[in-house]
Design a protein around this motif. Structure first.
Motif, PDB file in Angstrom:
ATOM      1  N   THR A  39       0.929  -1.317   0.026  1.00 36.74           N
ATOM      2  CA  THR A  39       0.123   0.334   0.235  1.00 36.74           C
ATOM      3  C   THR A  39       1.083   0.859   0.061  1.00 36.74           C
ATOM      4  N   TYR A  40       0.595   1.870  -0.876  1.00 37.95           N
ATOM      5  CA  TYR A  40       1.788   3.358  -1.550  1.00 37.95           C
ATOM      6  C   TYR A  40       1.056   4.353  -0.553  1.00 37.95           C
ATOM      7  N   TYR A  41      -0.148   4.394  -0.775  1.00 34.97           N
ATOM      8  CA  TYR A  41      -1.008   5.805   0.126  1.00 34.97           C
ATOM      9  C   TYR A  41      -2.315   5.618   0.570  1.00 34.97           C
ATOM     10  N   ALA A  42      -1.670   6.447   1.372  1.00 37.82           N
ATOM     11  CA  ALA A  42      -2.432   6.677   2.677  1.00 37.82           C
ATOM     12  C   ALA A  42      -4.345   7.162   2.532  1.00 37.82           C
ATOM     13  N   GLY A  43      -4.396   8.417   1.595  1.00 41.95           N
ATOM     14  CA  GLY A  43      -5.362   8.758   0.826  1.00 41.95           C
ATOM     15  C   GLY A  43      -4.993   9.588  -0.734  1.00 41.95           C
ATOM     16  N   PHE A  44      -6.496  10.195  -1.084  1.00 45.21           N
ATOM     17  CA  PHE A  44      -5.257  11.272  -2.519  1.00 45.21           C
ATOM     18  C   PHE A  44      -7.325  11.942  -2.970  1.00 45.21           C
ATOM     19  N   ALA A  45      -6.728  12.813  -3.386  1.00 50.16           N
ATOM     20  CA  ALA A  45      -7.610  13.583  -3.449  1.00 50.16           C
ATOM     21  C   ALA A  45      -8.403  14.056  -4.659  1.00 50.16           C
ATOM     22  N   THR A  46      -9.036  15.034  -5.144  1.00 41.67           N
ATOM     23  CA  THR A  46      -9.016  15.176  -7.064  1.00 41.67           C
ATOM     24  C   THR A  46      -9.560  17.169  -6.562  1.00 41.67           C
ATOM     25  N   VAL A  47      -8.833  17.185  -7.119  1.00 47.09           N
ATOM     26  CA  VAL A  47      -8.685  19.130  -7.074  1.00 47.09           C
ATOM     27  C   VAL A  47      -9.990  19.569  -8.056  1.00 47.09           C
ATOM     28  N   PRO A  48     -10.206  20.753  -7.945  1.00 47.46           N
ATOM     29  CA  PRO A  48     -11.605  21.404  -8.402  1.00 47.46           C
ATOM     30  C   PRO A  48     -11.081  21.563 -10.222  1.00 47.46           C
ATOM     31  N   LYS A  49     -11.509  21.448 -10.945  1.00 48.41           N
ATOM     32  CA  LYS A  49     -11.605  22.019 -12.558  1.00 48.41           C
ATOM     33  C   LYS A  49     -11.368  23.149 -12.814  1.00 48.41           C
ATOM     34  N   ASN A  50     -10.104  23.799 -13.368  1.00 48.30           N
ATOM     35  CA  ASN A  50     -10.179  25.038 -13.396  1.00 48.30           C
ATOM     36  C   ASN A  50      -9.056  25.642 -11.906  1.00 48.30           C
ATOM     37  N   ALA A  51      -8.795  25.065 -11.079  1.00 50.59           N
ATOM     38  CA  ALA A  51      -7.816  25.390  -9.722  1.00 50.59           C
ATOM     39  C   ALA A  51      -6.669  25.690  -9.988  1.00 50.59           C
ATOM     40  N   PRO A  52      -6.301  26.857  -9.037  1.00 53.89           N
ATOM     41  CA  PRO A  52      -5.019  28.227 -10.485  1.00 53.89           C
ATOM     42  C   PRO A  52      -3.940  27.163 -10.000  1.00 53.89           C
ATOM     43  N   HIS A  53      -2.665  27.385 -10.072  1.00 53.56           N
ATOM     44  CA  HIS A  53      -1.120  26.035 -10.325  1.00 53.56           C
ATOM     45  C   HIS A  53      -1.324  24.989 -10.131  1.00 53.56           C
ATOM     46  N   TRP A  54      -2.331  23.967 -10.119  1.00 53.95           N
ATOM     47  CA  TRP A  54      -1.875  22.698 -10.903  1.00 53.95           C
ATOM     48  C   TRP A  54      -2.355  22.806 -12.132  1.00 53.95           C
ATOM     49  N   SER A  55      -1.247  21.332 -12.368  1.00 55.22           N
ATOM     50  CA  SER A  55      -1.902  21.031 -13.901  1.00 55.22           C
ATOM     51  C   SER A  55      -3.176  20.334 -13.923  1.00 55.22           C
ATOM     52  N   PRO A  56      -3.834  20.996 -15.291  1.00 57.74           N
ATOM     53  CA  PRO A  56      -5.035  20.791 -15.852  1.00 57.74           C
ATOM     54  C   PRO A  56      -5.047  18.877 -15.623  1.00 57.74           C
ATOM     55  N   ILE A  57      -4.640  18.030 -15.884  1.00 55.43           N
ATOM     56  CA  ILE A  57      -4.561  16.645 -15.774  1.00 55.43           C
ATOM     57  C   ILE A  57      -4.583  16.124 -14.533  1.00 55.43           C
ATOM     58  N   TYR A  58      -4.432  17.415 -13.285  1.00 57.24           N
ATOM     59  CA  TYR A  58      -5.582  16.338 -11.924  1.00 57.24           C
ATOM     60  C   TYR A  58      -6.863  17.220 -12.252  1.00 57.24           C
ATOM     61  N   TYR A  59      -6.776  18.012 -13.149  1.00 54.77           N
ATOM     62  CA  TYR A  59      -8.738  18.282 -12.544  1.00 54.77           C
ATOM     63  C   TYR A  59      -9.156  17.201 -12.118  1.00 54.77           C
ATOM     64  N   ALA A  60     -10.367  18.179 -11.631  1.00 57.16           N
ATOM     65  CA  ALA A  60     -11.633  16.551 -11.009  1.00 57.16           C
ATOM     66  C   ALA A  60     -11.972  16.802 -12.159  1.00 57.16           C
ATOM     67  N   ASP A  61     -12.551  15.269 -12.913  1.00 55.39           N
ATOM     68  CA  ASP A  61     -13.423  14.523 -14.067  1.00 55.39           C
ATOM     69  C   ASP A  61     -14.571  14.269 -12.869  1.00 55.39           C
ATOM     70  N   SER A  62     -16.013  14.608 -13.279  1.00 60.90           N
ATOM     71  CA  SER A  62     -16.905  14.811 -12.582  1.00 60.90           C
ATOM     72  C   SER A  62     -17.141  13.110 -12.334  1.00 60.90           C
ATOM     73  N   LEU A  63     -16.947  12.686 -13.040  1.00 65.21           N
ATOM     74  CA  LEU A  63     -16.916  10.765 -12.864  1.00 65.21           C
ATOM     75  C   LEU A  63     -16.531  10.354 -11.337  1.00 65.21           C
ATOM     76  N   ILE A  64     -14.795  11.434 -11.273  1.00 61.14           N
ATOM     77  CA  ILE A  64     -13.907  10.725 -10.094  1.00 61.14           C
ATOM     78  C   ILE A  64     -13.792  11.626  -9.390  1.00 61.14           C
ATOM     79  N   ASP A  65     -14.825  12.410  -8.938  1.00 57.38           N
ATOM     80  CA  ASP A  65     -14.073  13.872  -8.385  1.00 57.38           C
ATOM     81  C   ASP A  65     -14.546  13.547  -6.403  1.00 57.38           C
ATOM     82  N   GLY A  66     -13.239  13.259  -5.995  1.00 56.67           N
ATOM     83  CA  GLY A  66     -13.831  13.085  -4.531  1.00 56.67           C
ATOM     84  C   GLY A  66     -12.425  12.482  -3.528  1.00 56.67           C
ATOM     85  N   ILE A  67     -12.497  12.229  -2.534  1.00 56.05           N
ATOM     86  CA  ILE A  67     -11.248  11.734  -1.602  1.00 56.05           C
ATOM     87  C   ILE A  67     -11.402  10.648  -1.285  1.00 56.05           C
ATOM     88  N   VAL A  68     -10.052   9.664  -1.561  1.00 57.32           N
ATOM     89  CA  VAL A  68      -9.719   7.921  -1.216  1.00 57.32           C
ATOM     90  C   VAL A  68      -8.936   8.061   0.067  1.00 57.32           C
TER      91      VAL A  68
END
Ligand SMILES: [Zn+2]
Length: 427
Positions: free
Chosen positions: A190-219
């Motif tokens: 197990t490599y991660y304790a958790g992860f989140a998606t970032v809001p679409k158009n969140a500044p600074h984040w690369s657009p590839i991490y913008y949340a797609d609405s099918l997968i948006d949320g926290i794990v």
């Protein structure tokens, strides 16, 4: 619809894993320094209160986010649902600066600490207005982790019914939190304790991490959940979910290898610069970047560092400001401003057949049809394999090119709001 693009974890992970502690799934190599300028601009613009009418109107309003948990666990090993109340109380304390360990914040930083006026409430009704306990459950033995060498898109199987997971509730209106086993089936690690998606158009984040609405949320990994003591991991992940970066500004060189990383910043004015994320230490003598003016030591107490439960206890005023700005402008339907105005999701009916299918798929709308619908088909690697606008209430889609297996079809309104999902099997 933002495509989910392949990315790779390229850090030297053994160094991290040897610490025996797991942190969130975002590593430094996720980010592009070229976005720094956007972020600076957004922070500045967010201070101009006439930029956005709604932002101005809600400036002093408590913003409440409805939360639903989705548990996936083996049949004989249930998750303790009573922990949810403790978790909700803890994240509410963290975001209100009512957490008991805030007294550990050094006096030099006390004037920077913020009550974000962001609250979280466990839902008591489902999307259709029926009574809900605040969670959904699916029983199976699956593990949903991935190897660091696998694409980030492989992290999202727990969000698809067709892949053994649980489809989220409307991600524009609910914070969905999945609790599942994040062990990688390949290595058993197990490599991660958790992860989140970032809001679409969140500044600074690369657009590839913008949340797609099918997968948006926290794990969260189920061990993060079930061993809940003081777990600042969820608070940290919600920080990402609301647009915050790590305090390091996530330089591309990773954690350990470059003195030049002091030039990177999270663009948050009231978090001191740090050389890299501080990994599970609370050594308050650390001052990894000497600022030419107004130098401060590393703010190890910040929730967006990696210093762990014994150290993290604070969001700063500027971080709170940016989270609220992202919430109001980038996740505008999420916060409940007036609890009575939360409208019931209308029943939506569409017939998708035949299923299983060997090539020609029919999509028939039973109810009112409008031409702002589209469909998207995902595979269990989280890849968007087919998508198109729907121009006719009785549409025919050719899926002959898809290889045999399970897929998830979603119907979207306005290219982003998921209003219907169904698992389909291609023979
Ligand atoms: Zn993180």
């Amino acid at each position: 619809m933002a495509l989910i693009v392949f990315m790779f974890f390229v850090l030297t992970p053994t160094i991290l894993w040897s610490q025996g502690q797991l942190e969130c799934g975002f590593n430094n190599d996720f980010f592009s320094p070229s976005y720094s300028a956007w972020y600076q601009k957004a922070v500045l613009e967010s201070t101009k209160t006439n930029q956005n009418k709604r932002w101005t109107e809600t400036r002093d309003t408590v913003l409440t986010i409805p939360v639903v948990f989705h548990f996936i666990y083996p049949p004989n090993n249930p998750s303790d649902k009573s922990l949810m109340a403790k978790i909700m109380a803890e994240i509410n304390a963290d975001f209100s600066r009512l957490n008991s360990d805030t007294i550990n914040l050094r006096s030099i930083f006390k004037s920077r600490a913020a009550n974000s006026k962001i609250r979280f409430v466990l839902v008591d009704k489902d999307e259709k207005g029926q009574a809900s306990r605040g969670y959904t459950v699916r029983l199976n033995m699956l593990t949903f982790g991935k190897e660091p060498s696998q694409p980030f898109s492989a992290s999202h199987k727990m969000k698809f019914d067709s892949c053994g997971g649980i489809a989220p509730w409307n991600t524009k209106k609910y914070l969905n939190i999945w609790v599942c086993n994040l062990m990688s089936p390949q290595s058993g690690k197990t490599y991660y304790a958790g992860f989140a998606t970032v809001p679409k158009n969140a500044p600074h984040w690369s657009p590839i991490y913008y949340a797609d609405s099918l997968i948006d949320g926290i794990v969260l990994d189920n061990s993060t959940y079930s061993n809940w003591n003081r777990s600042s991991i969820l608070t940290h992940e919600i920080g990402h979910y609301l647009g915050l970066m790590h305090v390091s500004g996530d330089p591309p060189g990773g954690f350990f290898d470059s003195a030049s990383m002091c030039t990177y910043d999270d663009s948050i004015f009231d978090t001191p610069r740090v050389l890299h994320q501080n990994y599970y230490t609370c050594d308050k003598s650390i001052n990894s970047c000497i600022e030419p003016v107004n130098d401060f030591p590393d703010m190890l107490e910040n929730f967006m560092d990696y210093t762990g439960d014994n150290c993290r206890n604070t969001f700063t005023k500027q971080q709170a400001f940016l989270m609220r700005y992202c919430l109001i402008t980038l996740r505008p339907e999420l916060p409940i401003l007036d609890i009575k105005s939360k409208t019931k999701l209308a029943d939506f009916s569409v017939n998708i057949y035949p299923n299983p299918n060997n090539g020609i798929l029919h999509i028939d709308f039973k109810d009112s049809f409008s031409n702002n619908y589209s469909f998207v088909i995902y595979d269990c690697l989280g890849r968007n394999v087919l998508h198109s606008n729907i121009v006719n209430p009785n549409s025919v889609v050719n899926i002959e090119s898809l290889s045999s297996g399970l897929y998830e079809l979603a119907i979207l309104r306005e290219e982003s709001e998921v209003i219907f999902r169904k698992s389909i099997y291609k023979d």
